[in-house]
Motif scaffolding. Structure first.
Motif: not given
Length: 380
Positions: A350-359
């Motif tokens: 489920e967490a992998s459905n959130i695209a967290f910005p890759d800084w």
């Protein structure tokens, strides 16, 4: 969440904050490019390194301002102070957090522990502002949902909480929202307009990328050749409100300036009933932020700071915390209050459905993206 990236903390070479949007944008670009840029006693059992916190000076903890700090003080601080017979001194902040650390005298930081989202966590590591986390002092790291411990380094900060972005909209909009691509739908184009976050420009931009189908889950943002396509999507949204706070969004709805908005689940789910005729829909695939909590270099309370972070990571603490704050949590054993589990991730899938910005990637492109976003705002 952290500060406006166009007001990002300066390098340690300067002690003053930029005052105009242009100056702030310039500082942000230089900054990024020059850097390459209720915890239970059971949970602590057997961890002999963690000493009792009773007595001594208060632990100074930096948190985001606004209702985040209000709810943190209501739900987390009393539990820690009761369990450890110790005092927490909350320091509220936004864009000043890193600046305050950078400009403090050596060995006398303004905080012992600080919250960071992805941008601040990246910049702080580049400037060597944080101690490495000694994992033997944070046994609750063993209960992290795997995705949160793998997609971004935990060497200098532990993932604790965060929030996905959600679509806020009027109940009478004749449209069923499902995806971020819906912000380009005719029903939205014909509405009063859209409100987006102008401070954290990367979230509306990532939301646009998630709604596209040229790459998987916002990966358009990690391919510089596709940035123009993402920006064109944002450019074509009927944006009529550029918000720097949740209050800006609610006011734009009250003034009939917008009918739809990109905002944050944590600032929406428990508050939206206060506003007549509004609801929100969180797309199954979305973007969002994740807070890593860090021990500030120079503190003389490193053990207590790690003890506190371990406390924040405890599943019982996070379960109780969720009753006051609708934020995602990173412990796999957290039990969300009410219906939060219907929306917030409880496992890696489920967490992998959130695209967290890759800084690590964005640092080399942040200046151009920020400039382009600012141009869209000026021309809207």
């Amino acid at each position: 969440m952290a500060a406006d990236p166009d007001r990002v903390a300066e390098t340690s070479e300067s002690a003053t904050e930029p005052t105009t949007d242009t100056e702030r944008s310039s500082v942000s670009r230089r900054r990024l490019l020059t850097t390459t840029a209720v915890g239970s006693a059971t949970a602590l059992a057997g961890c002999t390194e963690l000493l009792s916190s009773g007595g001594g000076d208060p632990l100074r903890v930096s948190v985001w301002s606004g209702n985040y700090a209000d709810r943190f003080e209501e739900s987390v601080v009393p539990k820690y102070e009761e369990e450890f017979d110790a005092e927490i001194q909350i320091e509220r902040g936004w864009n000043d957090i890193l600046t305050n650390i950078q400009t403090a005298p050596d060995g006398d930081p303004p905080y012992d522990v600080t919250i960071t989202e992805g941008n601040f966590y990246y910049l702080g590591r580049q400037d060597d502002l944080f101690h490495e986390i000694r994992t033997e002092n944070v046994p609750n790291a063993d209960e992290l949902i795997d995705y949160y411990s793998e997609f971004r380094s935990t060497e200098y900060g532990m993932p604790v909480d965060g929030a996905p972005c959600t679509i806020v909209h009027r109940e009478n909009v004749d449209f069923e929202f499902e995806s971020w691509s819906d912000l380009s739908a005719p029903a939205v184009q014909e509405s009063n307009g859209i409100g987006v976050d102008t401070g954290f420009w990367w979230f509306p931009v990532y939301a646009a990328a998630v709604g596209m189908d040229e790459a998987e889950l916002g990966e358009e943002m990690h391919d510089a050749d596709l940035h123009d396509d993402v920006l064109e999507t944002v450019r074509n949204w009927p944006i009529t409100s550029w918000a720097s706070s949740g209050e800006d969004i609610w006011q734009a709805f009250r003034n009939d300036v917008i009918d739809v908005a990109q905002w944050y689940y944590e600032q929406t789910e428990y508050d939206i009933d206060d506003y007549d005729g509004l609801t929100h829909t969180m797309p199954e695939e979305t973007t969002g932020y994740l807070n890593h909590w860090c021990v500030v270099k120079g503190t003389d309370k490193r053990d207590r700071a790690e003890e506190f972070i371990n406390f924040l990571m405890d599943s019982e603490v996070q379960t109780a915390w969720s009753e006051e704050m609708p934020t995602l949590f990173c412990n796999e054993n957290t039990e969300y209050a009410g219906d939060l589990a219907d929306d917030l991730p409880s496992n890696s899938e489920e967490a992998s459905n959130i695209a967290f910005p890759d800084w690590e990637f964005l640092a080399d492109h942040s200046g151009d993206l920020s400039d382009a976003f600012s141009e869209i705002q000026r021309n809207s």
